[in-house]
Design a protein around this motif. Structure first.
Motif, short mmCIF file in Angstrom:
data_model
loop_
_atom_site.label_atom_id
_atom_site.label_comp_id
_atom_site.label_asym_id
_atom_site.label_seq_id
_atom_site.Cartn_x
_atom_site.Cartn_y
_atom_site.Cartn_z
N LYS A 26 26.83 -26.38 -151.42
CA LYS A 26 27.66 -27.52 -151.81
C LYS A 26 26.79 -28.64 -152.37
CE LYS A 26 31.22 -26.03 -148.72
NZ LYS A 26 32.01 -26.16 -147.54
N GLN A 27 25.46 -28.45 -152.27
CA GLN A 27 24.56 -29.55 -152.67
C GLN A 27 24.64 -29.86 -154.17
OE1 GLN A 27 20.91 -27.80 -151.36
NE2 GLN A 27 20.00 -27.73 -153.39
N ASN A 28 25.00 -28.88 -154.96
CA ASN A 28 25.12 -29.13 -156.41
C ASN A 28 26.57 -29.37 -156.84
OD1 ASN A 28 22.39 -28.80 -156.86
ND2 ASN A 28 22.59 -26.60 -157.05
N GLY A 29 27.42 -29.63 -155.87
CA GLY A 29 28.83 -29.84 -156.18
C GLY A 29 29.53 -28.52 -156.44
N GLU A 30 30.81 -28.63 -156.74
CA GLU A 30 31.59 -27.41 -156.98
C GLU A 30 31.78 -27.25 -158.47
OE1 GLU A 30 35.32 -26.28 -154.62
OE2 GLU A 30 34.64 -28.15 -153.72
N ALA A 50 18.36 -23.33 -155.27
CA ALA A 50 17.11 -22.65 -155.60
C ALA A 50 16.74 -21.66 -154.51
CB ALA A 50 16.01 -23.69 -155.76
N GLU A 51 16.98 -22.04 -153.27
CA GLU A 51 16.63 -21.18 -152.15
C GLU A 51 17.47 -19.90 -152.17
OE1 GLU A 51 17.10 -23.24 -148.48
OE2 GLU A 51 16.30 -21.51 -147.36
N GLU A 52 18.76 -20.08 -152.45
CA GLU A 52 19.63 -18.90 -152.49
C GLU A 52 19.24 -17.97 -153.62
OE1 GLU A 52 23.76 -20.49 -150.58
OE2 GLU A 52 23.12 -21.22 -152.52
N TYR A 53 18.82 -18.57 -154.74
CA TYR A 53 18.33 -17.72 -155.83
C TYR A 53 17.19 -16.85 -155.32
CZ TYR A 53 15.66 -16.04 -159.68
OH TYR A 53 14.98 -15.17 -160.49
N GLY A 54 16.21 -17.50 -154.67
CA GLY A 54 15.02 -16.79 -154.20
C GLY A 54 15.37 -15.68 -153.21
N ASP A 55 16.26 -16.00 -152.27
CA ASP A 55 16.63 -15.00 -151.26
C ASP A 55 17.33 -13.80 -151.89
OD1 ASP A 55 15.60 -16.69 -149.43
OD2 ASP A 55 17.53 -17.43 -148.66
N THR A 56 18.14 -14.08 -152.90
CA THR A 56 18.90 -12.98 -153.53
C THR A 56 17.96 -12.02 -154.24
OG1 THR A 56 20.73 -14.51 -153.81
CG2 THR A 56 20.83 -12.47 -155.09
N ILE A 215 25.16 -11.07 -157.59
CA ILE A 215 25.47 -12.09 -158.59
C ILE A 215 25.00 -13.46 -158.12
CG2 ILE A 215 27.48 -10.91 -159.57
CD1 ILE A 215 29.17 -13.17 -158.51
N ILE A 216 24.60 -14.26 -159.08
CA ILE A 216 24.17 -15.63 -158.79
C ILE A 216 24.82 -16.54 -159.83
CG2 ILE A 216 22.23 -17.16 -158.39
CD1 ILE A 216 20.42 -14.83 -158.03
N VAL A 217 25.86 -17.24 -159.41
CA VAL A 217 26.48 -18.22 -160.31
C VAL A 217 25.67 -19.51 -160.21
CG1 VAL A 217 28.57 -19.57 -160.77
CG2 VAL A 217 28.78 -17.20 -159.98
N GLY A 218 25.36 -20.08 -161.35
CA GLY A 218 24.62 -21.33 -161.32
C GLY A 218 24.28 -21.75 -162.73
N SER A 219 23.76 -22.95 -162.86
CA SER A 219 23.47 -23.47 -164.19
C SER A 219 22.25 -22.77 -164.79
CB SER A 219 23.18 -24.97 -164.09
OG SER A 219 21.99 -25.14 -163.36
N GLY A 220 22.06 -22.97 -166.08
CA GLY A 220 20.89 -22.43 -166.75
C GLY A 220 19.62 -22.97 -166.12
N ALA A 221 19.62 -24.27 -165.82
CA ALA A 221 18.41 -24.90 -165.28
C ALA A 221 18.13 -24.37 -163.88
CB ALA A 221 18.59 -26.41 -165.25
#
Ligand code: UN1
Length: 510
Positions: A26-30, A50-56, A215-221
């Protein structure tokens, strides 16, 4: 909405999954997902931190250790079951694609059909990961090549094919023994979440570990950039604009990773003097306005012989006047909305530039408003008379704008015009003349990855290798032998004798 329920899409959804495990931050909003069909919020997604990206990716790398040792035909059996699940969900998923992306329901269903077809293809492929056996120049030696999985494969997809393009990469990538990390477009994440849930039914039923499909939903950055730079990801497949691809290629090349690029197109149909207009006109219209001009294979230019120019122009004007624009969920409509307001702005900007560059709009050009067009994303398809050299014609505008270009000489002139752009994805010629058709397909003919005769530029089948040349990026996905890009080739030489002959006849005695 029933289809959302059927696909287990809630009002709020997690955007990160390794299978049964779902997360989101929720840290980056919905991320709110709007439908271009009616402008309403469909649902929202908690994107990755970023952490979830790494764990995935870590989970995907761990799962690879198991998946690569699973015999390929057994991996194929899992893909076969995924195909079966997709058949059961075809209507609901096709409807979600249509509602979230805005393409017609027919095309939404067609996209799920492409997924089912590539599953079937991949099942067959799972028993055909062939290498060659070569004759060794040395006595009592065997020489052959074999293919091994690469590791974790990253797949970055665009909004316009929110399901099918991923499946070309994922189904082939998975039978090859790789694990997959998918970053879907932030404009169409719900389709990706629904697919991940369908896949998870199968991986769970087969007791497979978490992390094969992710899957990892998230911004390009937040996600895209990390994925490109991530040394754990052996191959990144990117579908998007040439601008996006150019950047991706640089970042991946800097770490000497591999890339499959499927970027912009500027596809033309050549209509020759002998063309059968009964088929040419509907082919051009479908290829130009299908998916509201937002396919990478969309026909953007039609290069017409002088002798039939006026006839073709009149027929196109008549066909365009009969097009029905409106909700893509209603079968009577031919064309739905653009993806969002930004796309509408780009459409308007392109038309303004076109006029500044002496282009002549002969049909359409208005943004539709009010009534059923409340979302603000509906536009009229455009026909414009131009010269191929105009700067705007040289660019890919992701909208239903079709440029009419005249040629008066031989088919060589038309082919030169068709090739005279920086992109090289799809191309087609309408002719009843064998010499013209063969010339178009020859080494001095079309310079595109896809070349069609007597059919439009869009709607490729999954059985062929899909992709294009020049600024389209050079990658190939889907059928034929595109699977080889998802594997590493190993050349093996075995000495089964008792002496040590060296290659090239070199003598070395000790
Ligand atoms: C794309 O637009 O990125 O050939 C893919 C076609 C479709 C795929 C298009 N099968 O038009």
């Amino acid at each position: 909405m029933q289809f959302l329920k059927e696909l287990a899409i809630d009002a709020h959804n997690y955007g990160v999954s390794t299978g049964k495990n779902w997360h989101g931050s929720k840290q980056n909003g919905e991320l709110e997902v709007f439908s271009p069909v009616d402008g309403k919020i469909i649902a929202s997604v908690y994107p990755a931190s970023a952490e979830e990206y790494g764990d995935t990716v870590k989970q995907a790398a761990t799962a690879f250790n198991v998946w690569r040792l699973t015999p390929a035909p057994q991996r194929g059996e899992v893909i076969r079951q995924i195909g079966e699940e997709l058949r059961l969900s075809k209507n609901a998923l096709g409807t979600l694609i249509s509602y979230e992306m805005g393409k017609s329901l027919q095309e939404g269903l067609g996209e799920v059909q492409e997924m089912i077809d590539i599953c079937d293809f991949a099942v067959g492929q799972s028993r055909q990961l062939y290498g060659f056996t070569m004759a060794s120049e040395r006595q009592e030696h065997r020489l052959y090549d074999q293919y091994h999985p690469l590791g974790v494969v990253g797949v970055i997809t665009a909004f316009n094919f929110p399901a099918a393009v991923w499946s070309w990469n994922a189904m082939i990538g998975a039978v090859c023994g790789n694990t997959l990390v998918w970053k879907p477009s932030s404009k169409t994440p719900l389709t990706a979440i629904a697919i991940q849930k369908i896949i998870t039914k199968v991986t769970t039923a087969n007791d497979l570990p978490e992390g094969i499909f992710n899957i990892i939903v998230g911004s390009g950055a937040e996600v895209g950039e990390r994925l490109l730079a991530d040394k754990r990801i052996g191959l990144v497949s990117v579908t998007g604009s040439t601008k996006v691809g150019r950047h991706a290629a640089k970042v991946v090349a800097a770490r000497l990773g591999k890339c499959i690029l499927e970027l912009g197109g500027n596809n033309a149909v050549i209509v020759t003097e002998s063309a059968n207009l009964q088929t040419a006109i509907p082919a051009v219209v479908f290829s130009a306005v299908g998916t509201a001009g937002q396919r990478c294979t969309t026909t953007r230019r039609v290069i017409i012989h002088d002798a039939v120019y006026d006839t073709v122009k009149e027929a196109l004007l008549k066909a365009y006047a009969s097009l029905r624009i409106g909700s893509p969920l209603e079968e009577k409509n031919h064309m739905g909305p653009l993806i969002d307001i930004n796309a509408v702005k780009e459409y308007e900007q392109a038309l303004q530039t076109l006029q500044e560059q002496s282009g002549k709009v002969i049909f359409g050009g208005n943004v539709l408003s009010g009534g059923e067009f409340l979302s603000g994303c509906y536009v009229e398809p455009v026909l414009a008379e131009v010269e191929n050299k105009y700067e705007i014609v040289q660019q890919e505008t992701f909208a239903p704008i079709l440029y009419l270009i005249r040629y008066s000489g031989s088919v060589e002139e038309a082919i030169a015009l068709q090739n005279d752009v920086t992109q090289g994805l799809s191309s087609s010629i309408f002719t009843e003349n064998l010499r013209e058709a063969e010339l178009f397909l020859s080494a001095s003919g079309s310079d595109c990855g896809l070349a069609n005769v007597n059919m439009g530029t869009s709607g490729a089948e999954i059985g062929g290798a899909f992709g294009g040349e020049k600024e389209t990026g050079g990658g190939r996905e889907s059928g034929s032998d595109a699977w080889k890009a998802y594997m590493r080739r190993q050349t093996v030489t075995i000495n089964y004798g008792t002496t040590l002959p060296l290659a090239q006849g070199i003598k070395f005695e000790i």
